[in-house]
Design an enzyme around this catalytic site. Structure first.
Site, PDB file in Angstrom:
ATOM      1  N   SER A 105      75.553 -22.885  49.310  1.00  0.00           N
ATOM      2  CA  SER A 105      74.613 -23.160  50.394  1.00  0.00           C
ATOM      3  C   SER A 105      73.198 -23.269  49.855  1.00  0.00           C
ATOM      4  O   SER A 105      72.858 -22.674  48.834  1.00  0.00           O
ATOM      5  CB  SER A 105      74.686 -22.038  51.439  1.00  0.00           C
ATOM      6  OG  SER A 105      73.817 -22.303  52.518  1.00  0.00           O
ATOM      7  N   ASP A 106      72.379 -24.044  50.551  1.00  0.00           N
ATOM      8  CA  ASP A 106      70.961 -24.116  50.242  1.00  0.00           C
ATOM      9  C   ASP A 106      70.200 -24.228  51.550  1.00  0.00           C
ATOM     10  O   ASP A 106      70.661 -24.888  52.494  1.00  0.00           O
ATOM     11  CB  ASP A 106      70.640 -25.303  49.334  1.00  0.00           C
ATOM     12  CG  ASP A 106      69.199 -25.247  48.825  1.00  0.00           C
ATOM     13  OD1 ASP A 106      68.790 -24.185  48.327  1.00  0.00           O
ATOM     14  OD2 ASP A 106      68.480 -26.252  48.937  1.00  0.00           O
ATOM     15  N   THR A 107      69.052 -23.583  51.610  1.00  0.00           N
ATOM     16  CA  THR A 107      68.206 -23.613  52.804  1.00  0.00           C
ATOM     17  C   THR A 107      66.781 -23.904  52.371  1.00  0.00           C
ATOM     18  O   THR A 107      66.271 -23.276  51.442  1.00  0.00           O
ATOM     19  CB  THR A 107      68.264 -22.259  53.549  1.00  0.00           C
ATOM     20  OG1 THR A 107      69.615 -22.005  53.945  1.00  0.00           O
ATOM     21  CG2 THR A 107      67.367 -22.271  54.778  1.00  0.00           C
ATOM     22  N   ALA A 153      72.284 -26.312  54.390  1.00  0.00           N
ATOM     23  CA  ALA A 153      73.519 -27.042  54.108  1.00  0.00           C
ATOM     24  C   ALA A 153      74.541 -26.090  53.505  1.00  0.00           C
ATOM     25  O   ALA A 153      74.197 -25.212  52.711  1.00  0.00           O
ATOM     26  CB  ALA A 153      73.245 -28.188  53.138  1.00  0.00           C
TER      27      ALA A 153
END
Length: 196
Positions: free
Chosen positions: A69-71, A106
């Site tokens: 995940s990346d934010t 994501a």
């Protein structure tokens, strides 16, 4: 077996809320936006790279599933990653002051021959922040290691005038979307492991 490809203590805490057991994979993935890359495409690519790199480490484990995940905080197509220092953090908060920004989170789930994705986009309105409020917030130490130089779950919660979207997504892992991906991949509903 579920793995989380992340160093983030917030993601670890959030994934734990879903009631499924998991192990951690510690990775160092470069987070550099490519020339001309759209902000959301950047977030999606980095999340996928984390999941694929994690998968490469556990591909021989039967039934392995890797979550990456990346934010990122986005304002006017500028991606606000983690601040380099106090000056960088203060500059980010000045830009976010009195404005509404996006937080894109994501999530990718990679398994043998499968890649599943979900994206959560939230809109966060910020109060007007003067120099004294920014300095006081920076003194808490909370701004460092956080995209956009703030933690919605901490002292910066008082800055938020409006949130349209996912609170957990702004924290770093959108739980609704993540749970949906896990169920789509065939994992039992949250809590089912404990009852079995």
């Amino acid at each position: 077996m579920l793995y989380l490809a992340s160093k983030s203590p917030r993601r670890r805490e959030l994934l734990g809320r879903l009631g499924r057991s998991f192990d951690l994979i510690d990775l160092d993935i470069p987070e550099v936006r490519l020339p001309g890359e759209a902000a959301e495409a950047y977030v999606r690519r980095v999340a996928l790279e984390k999941a694929r790199a994690g998968w490469a480490k556990v591909r021989d484990v039967p039934g392995a599933l890797v979550l990456g995940s990346d934010t990122e905080v986005i304002l006017d197509d500028e991606v606000f990653g983690k601040p380099a220092d106090a000056d960088d953090a203060a500059a980010m908060l000045r830009k976010l002051s009195g404005r509404t920004h996006q937080v894109v989170s994501a999530v990718w789930l990679v398994a043998d021959g499968r890649e599943l994705e979900a994206v959560s986009t939230s809109r966060v309105g910020f109060d007007t922040l003067d120099g004294a409020r920014i300095a006081a917030y920076l003194a808490t130490g909370e701004a460092f290691g956080k995209a956009g130089a703030y933690a919605i779950q901490g002292a910066a919660e008082v800055f938020v005038t409006r949130l349209d979207g996912s609170y957990s997504g702004v924290m770093g892992l959108p739980l609704h979307e993540t749970d949906r991906l896990l169920r789509e991949a065939g994992l039992p509903p949250a809590g089912a492991e404990a009852r079995a």
